[in-house]
Write a protein that holds these residues in place. Sequence first.
Motif, mmCIF file in Angstrom:
data_model
loop_
_atom_site.group_PDB
_atom_site.id
_atom_site.type_symbol
_atom_site.label_atom_id
_atom_site.label_comp_id
_atom_site.label_asym_id
_atom_site.label_seq_id
_atom_site.Cartn_x
_atom_site.Cartn_y
_atom_site.Cartn_z
ATOM 1 N N GLY A 340 0.543 -1.277 0.146
ATOM 2 C CA GLY A 340 -0.265 0.044 -0.095
ATOM 3 C C GLY A 340 1.071 0.926 0.198
ATOM 4 O O GLY A 340 1.470 1.181 -1.284
ATOM 5 N N SER A 341 0.783 2.590 0.582
ATOM 6 C CA SER A 341 1.470 3.838 1.033
ATOM 7 C C SER A 341 2.167 3.828 1.861
ATOM 8 O O SER A 341 2.780 4.841 1.964
ATOM 9 C CB SER A 341 -0.013 4.607 0.654
ATOM 10 N N ILE A 342 2.584 2.322 2.261
ATOM 11 C CA ILE A 342 3.265 2.741 3.618
ATOM 12 C C ILE A 342 4.605 3.237 3.637
ATOM 13 O O ILE A 342 5.415 3.318 5.077
ATOM 14 C CB ILE A 342 3.242 2.210 4.981
ATOM 15 N N LEU A 343 5.452 3.168 3.106
ATOM 16 C CA LEU A 343 6.715 3.302 2.300
ATOM 17 C C LEU A 343 6.888 4.473 2.009
ATOM 18 O O LEU A 343 7.589 5.389 1.669
ATOM 19 C CB LEU A 343 7.081 2.311 1.675
ATOM 20 N N LYS A 344 5.960 5.262 1.816
ATOM 21 C CA LYS A 344 5.719 7.172 1.641
ATOM 22 C C LYS A 344 6.673 8.499 2.691
ATOM 23 O O LYS A 344 7.357 8.287 1.731
ATOM 24 C CB LYS A 344 4.337 7.664 1.413
ATOM 25 N N PRO A 345 6.626 7.981 3.839
ATOM 26 C CA PRO A 345 8.059 8.394 4.651
ATOM 27 C C PRO A 345 8.593 8.349 4.566
ATOM 28 O O PRO A 345 9.573 9.342 4.556
ATOM 29 C CB PRO A 345 6.977 7.588 6.032
ATOM 30 N N GLY A 525 -7.547 -3.438 -5.035
ATOM 31 C CA GLY A 525 -8.682 -4.113 -4.342
ATOM 32 C C GLY A 525 -9.036 -4.176 -2.790
ATOM 33 O O GLY A 525 -9.366 -5.848 -2.505
ATOM 34 N N ASN A 526 -8.301 -3.935 -1.854
ATOM 35 C CA ASN A 526 -9.265 -3.716 -1.269
ATOM 36 C C ASN A 526 -8.716 -5.766 -0.671
ATOM 37 O O ASN A 526 -9.379 -6.087 0.655
ATOM 38 C CB ASN A 526 -10.413 -3.602 -0.353
ATOM 39 N N ARG A 527 -7.461 -5.442 -1.051
ATOM 40 C CA ARG A 527 -6.703 -6.673 0.355
ATOM 41 C C ARG A 527 -5.931 -6.880 1.567
ATOM 42 O O ARG A 527 -6.193 -8.148 1.961
ATOM 43 C CB ARG A 527 -5.791 -7.784 -1.041
ATOM 44 N N ASP A 528 -5.445 -5.854 1.714
ATOM 45 C CA ASP A 528 -4.188 -5.258 2.772
ATOM 46 C C ASP A 528 -5.008 -4.137 3.636
ATOM 47 O O ASP A 528 -4.608 -3.148 2.835
ATOM 48 C CB ASP A 528 -3.029 -6.109 2.531
ATOM 49 N N ALA A 529 -4.689 -3.942 5.223
ATOM 50 C CA ALA A 529 -5.047 -2.821 5.314
ATOM 51 C C ALA A 529 -3.578 -3.335 6.363
ATOM 52 O O ALA A 529 -3.647 -4.036 7.077
ATOM 53 C CB ALA A 529 -6.741 -3.037 6.467
ATOM 54 N N TRP A 530 -3.438 -1.919 6.619
ATOM 55 C CA TRP A 530 -1.856 -1.554 7.332
ATOM 56 C C TRP A 530 -2.308 -0.373 8.196
ATOM 57 O O TRP A 530 -2.483 0.640 7.508
ATOM 58 C CB TRP A 530 -0.836 -0.900 6.888
ATOM 59 N N ALA A 531 -1.635 -0.312 9.232
ATOM 60 C CA ALA A 531 -1.398 0.841 10.451
ATOM 61 C C ALA A 531 -0.471 0.409 11.087
ATOM 62 O O ALA A 531 0.419 -0.728 12.038
ATOM 63 C CB ALA A 531 -2.219 0.959 11.169
ATOM 64 N N PHE A 547 -5.629 -14.176 4.864
ATOM 65 C CA PHE A 547 -4.929 -14.821 3.976
ATOM 66 C C PHE A 547 -5.048 -15.870 2.338
ATOM 67 O O PHE A 547 -3.675 -16.026 2.009
ATOM 68 C CB PHE A 547 -4.589 -15.943 4.868
ATOM 69 N N ASN A 548 -6.122 -15.784 2.202
ATOM 70 C CA ASN A 548 -6.189 -16.127 0.924
ATOM 71 C C ASN A 548 -6.214 -14.797 -0.041
ATOM 72 O O ASN A 548 -6.270 -15.017 -1.423
ATOM 73 C CB ASN A 548 -7.091 -16.964 1.015
ATOM 74 N N GLY A 549 -5.707 -13.610 0.365
ATOM 75 C CA GLY A 549 -6.079 -12.496 -1.216
ATOM 76 C C GLY A 549 -7.456 -11.835 -1.424
ATOM 77 O O GLY A 549 -7.229 -11.318 -2.293
ATOM 78 N N GLN A 550 -8.877 -12.693 -0.311
ATOM 79 C CA GLN A 550 -9.962 -11.846 -1.132
ATOM 80 C C GLN A 550 -10.411 -10.709 -0.274
ATOM 81 O O GLN A 550 -9.995 -9.827 0.662
ATOM 82 C CB GLN A 550 -10.835 -12.927 -0.187
ATOM 83 N N GLU A 551 -10.256 -10.430 -1.926
ATOM 84 C CA GLU A 551 -10.685 -8.809 -1.490
ATOM 85 C C GLU A 551 -11.918 -8.645 -0.775
ATOM 86 O O GLU A 551 -12.919 -9.595 -0.267
ATOM 87 C CB GLU A 551 -10.705 -8.572 -3.076
ATOM 88 N N ASN A 552 -11.802 -7.189 -0.273
ATOM 89 C CA ASN A 552 -13.356 -6.793 0.874
ATOM 90 C C ASN A 552 -13.033 -5.465 0.605
ATOM 91 O O ASN A 552 -11.943 -4.843 1.551
ATOM 92 C CB ASN A 552 -13.381 -7.759 2.038
ATOM 93 N N GLN A 553 -13.957 -5.001 0.455
ATOM 94 C CA GLN A 553 -14.093 -3.233 0.810
ATOM 95 C C GLN A 553 -13.660 -3.359 2.196
ATOM 96 O O GLN A 553 -13.715 -2.252 2.244
ATOM 97 C CB GLN A 553 -15.741 -2.874 0.081
ATOM 98 N N LYS A 554 -14.756 -4.076 3.443
ATOM 99 C CA LYS A 554 -14.104 -3.310 4.516
ATOM 100 C C LYS A 554 -12.732 -3.499 4.895
ATOM 101 O O LYS A 554 -12.361 -3.155 6.052
ATOM 102 C CB LYS A 554 -14.670 -4.456 5.708
ATOM 103 N N ILE A 555 -11.997 -3.615 4.042
ATOM 104 C CA ILE A 555 -10.345 -3.927 4.379
ATOM 105 C C ILE A 555 -9.898 -2.694 3.837
ATOM 106 O O ILE A 555 -9.244 -2.254 2.666
ATOM 107 C CB ILE A 555 -9.583 -5.577 3.452
ATOM 108 N N SER A 556 -9.382 -1.576 4.977
ATOM 109 C CA SER A 556 -8.339 -0.789 4.432
ATOM 110 C C SER A 556 -7.727 -0.071 6.148
ATOM 111 O O SER A 556 -8.156 -0.776 7.068
ATOM 112 C CB SER A 556 -9.358 1.049 4.319
ATOM 113 N N GLY A 557 -6.617 0.431 5.258
ATOM 114 C CA GLY A 557 -5.756 0.611 6.620
ATOM 115 C C GLY A 557 -6.288 1.742 7.778
ATOM 116 O O GLY A 557 -6.032 1.473 8.903
ATOM 117 N N LEU A 558 -7.512 2.504 7.531
ATOM 118 C CA LEU A 558 -8.087 3.366 8.160
ATOM 119 C C LEU A 558 -9.042 2.560 9.134
ATOM 120 O O LEU A 558 -8.947 2.927 9.476
ATOM 121 C CB LEU A 558 -8.625 4.741 7.517
#
Length: 780
Positions: A340-345, A525-531, A547-558
């Motif tokens: 995702g965008s966690i490398l931006k800093p 694709g909303n597969r990974d959420a990071w904080a 773990f199976n990479g399934q997409e889900n709109q509930k998956i977001s970092g925030l």
Amino acid sequence: MFNNKVKIILASLIAVLIIGGGVWQLTKLPAPLFPDDYSTVVVDEDGEQLRVFLNSQEQWIFPPQDKELPAKLITAVTQFEDKRFYSHWGVDPLAVGRAIVQDLRAGKIVSGASTITMQVARLAKEKDRTVVNKLIEMIQALRLEMKYSKEEILRLYLNHAPYGGNIKGYQAAAQRYFGKEAADLTWGQASLLAVLPNSPSLINPTRGREKLKTKRNRLLDKLQRKGIIDETTCQLAQAEEIPQGEQAFDLAAPHLARRLNNKYKQDVIKTTINKDLQQQSTQIVQKYMQKLQQQGVNNCAVLIADTKTGQVKSYIGSNDYFDHQHSGKIDGVQMKRSSGSILKPFLYAGAMDQGLIIPPSKIEDIPNSYGAYSPYNADNDFAGVVTARKALVNSLNAPAVSLLDQYGVQEFYNLLEEAGITTLFRDAEAYGLPLALGGAEIKVWDIAALYRGLGNYGHFSGLEVMQSEDKLFTTVDQAQQLITPGAAYLTLDIIDDLKRPGADYFWRNYSSQYRIAWKTGTSYGNRDAWAVGTSPEWTIAVWVGNFNGQENQKISGLNAAAPLFFELFNSLDKDYYQDFFAKPKDDLEEIKVSAQTGYRLSDKIMEQDLADLTTAVVPKNAKPLRYSPYEEIVYTNQAQTREVCSRCWERDDLTKSLEVVYPPQVVAYLSKRGNNVYTTLPHRADCPTVTNNNPIEFIYPQQDSIISIPRGSNGNYQKVTFKVAHSGQNSKLFWYLDQQYLGTTKGSHQKLMLPASGEHQLHVVDGAGYHREIDFYVKK
């Protein structure tokens, strides 16, 4: 006659030597006495058990330890097994005499007269119960007494005695039957363990429980008669219930323990984990994930480390190790997931060290095409320009890619790799500009190490989870100062401004709330959420997804990862007197920069005293901040209707000013938002040096773009918005697609089109004859 006597004597001596040698060889002690085959015990930083593994024989048997043997157990065992243990030399003559009499009376062996030392000999090498073997054990016992002290012999016995089933040794028995350390045994429990090895296959807590209780109580009565315990203690001990089975060992940090057991072949593996924190964070994760699982989000991984030392204190590979349905045994901490965008800093910190930006520097926020790659912000909105601080706080994609294009993909790739990222399996060119937006996969372990390095003022040395020199999972060979302390601090200060989710949104209103520099990320694709974040004391990395990479709109970092991140952070102990990172004063300095753009201004501009300046803090050991790419000294007539130059100006009709001159694409977005932007004026027409500076710029698409046209919800292909910027006010443009006239636009230059699949040329021309054209390709 003499010769015959000599021969008889010699023959007798030889016979004695042969027999003696045979007996000596037959009674030789095994070497080693017991095989080095014990359960592997993984412990935390204080020696508390995290997990225990069976040995190669599928037995629970703890490795010998130097700690003092429990006094109650010593007394109970010696009184039951060998009351003259401390006075005999391995064989008890009185016990042997008593056993012979009892056996002769019974006509069979009913008493073996085995001392504890003899039992050690038998445990070291199992033998059938015969008279010959008993004699061998006696001789071996004598040899043991010559080699070991009484305490050592007793320790050998207690460490290897059988206690029923696959349990061997007093330490495993105390924990499997009573769920406690042997030092904490009661008199009733110690007495039960004392009588249990006598016939563990017939009488143990899972079978023959009444007979076992009877034997234990007899021993307790004996201890009372001898005055070792009083009557009350005896009654209370006899009232204790016999355990009904075995208790499971503690299971904390199971993924880590399994990984360490597979890698290291040693009896005790000492980790940096804090068991209390591990259990506390695991409970928080499990409770939190129960809610998310109702929304189809099933997996989570968490790492918590000490920022100062880099020692890992909590390691959660998944929210439920035993959730087979959702692959709970997968170690999510070591799993490769889109970043995702966690490398931006780290991009912004590196860019500061290169002198490309400081937090107040303006970065272009417009849709650009880099070949076939066209990054868009998450909300599909663009501001024209934003400060670097705002771009990072709001995690804008377009400015980040623009900055990476300037910084260099290879340079950013090298920074990540040297800082400890182990998952970059392609070269920098193959990743390209998407590297800053989630184009690379990363591990929870690696990203925690990166943020800990940032929190360590740019000093990267990886993480540790072993109390040894072995840095498991890490490729950082030695500590490296990859980001200057000044750039690290300024970056931390920026991402400390991120808004916290939910109820923590107004966290700054509460003085008890501690600060943390953090960042969220959501993969395509909303597969990974990071904080992920770091404070002076703690570094935390949270991944949530499937773990199976399934997409889900509930998956977001925030929404998915950040609430858990802050719940964990709020649960940790903190230093009241250090709520955030201290400024590295020796690595920061103040300079004068443009108040409009946040860059340095050239000497030529500064000499003319036209600039609006402000003070900014910059990394002292970074490269000098670059000069502004936007400020220009503009010469016009006094009416400010025409630009002039030294070849065409009139001294009496001349004025000069310092203007921020943005590219036409930027001007278009700034004007759309109602910003007062300087617009380029036409040059004096009769000037002999008039140049053909083209006022037209394509915003979207750009040269050689590949446009993929999606279908809408109704199944039809959607039209694409083509955008052009013109630096002139109220300009008029004429549009042509593949030489076919499309119409005109005035002021704001946009057209909705649906070109056919294939190659196309778009051509626009203004009223003054300036024109531009681009080629692009459409895929449906």
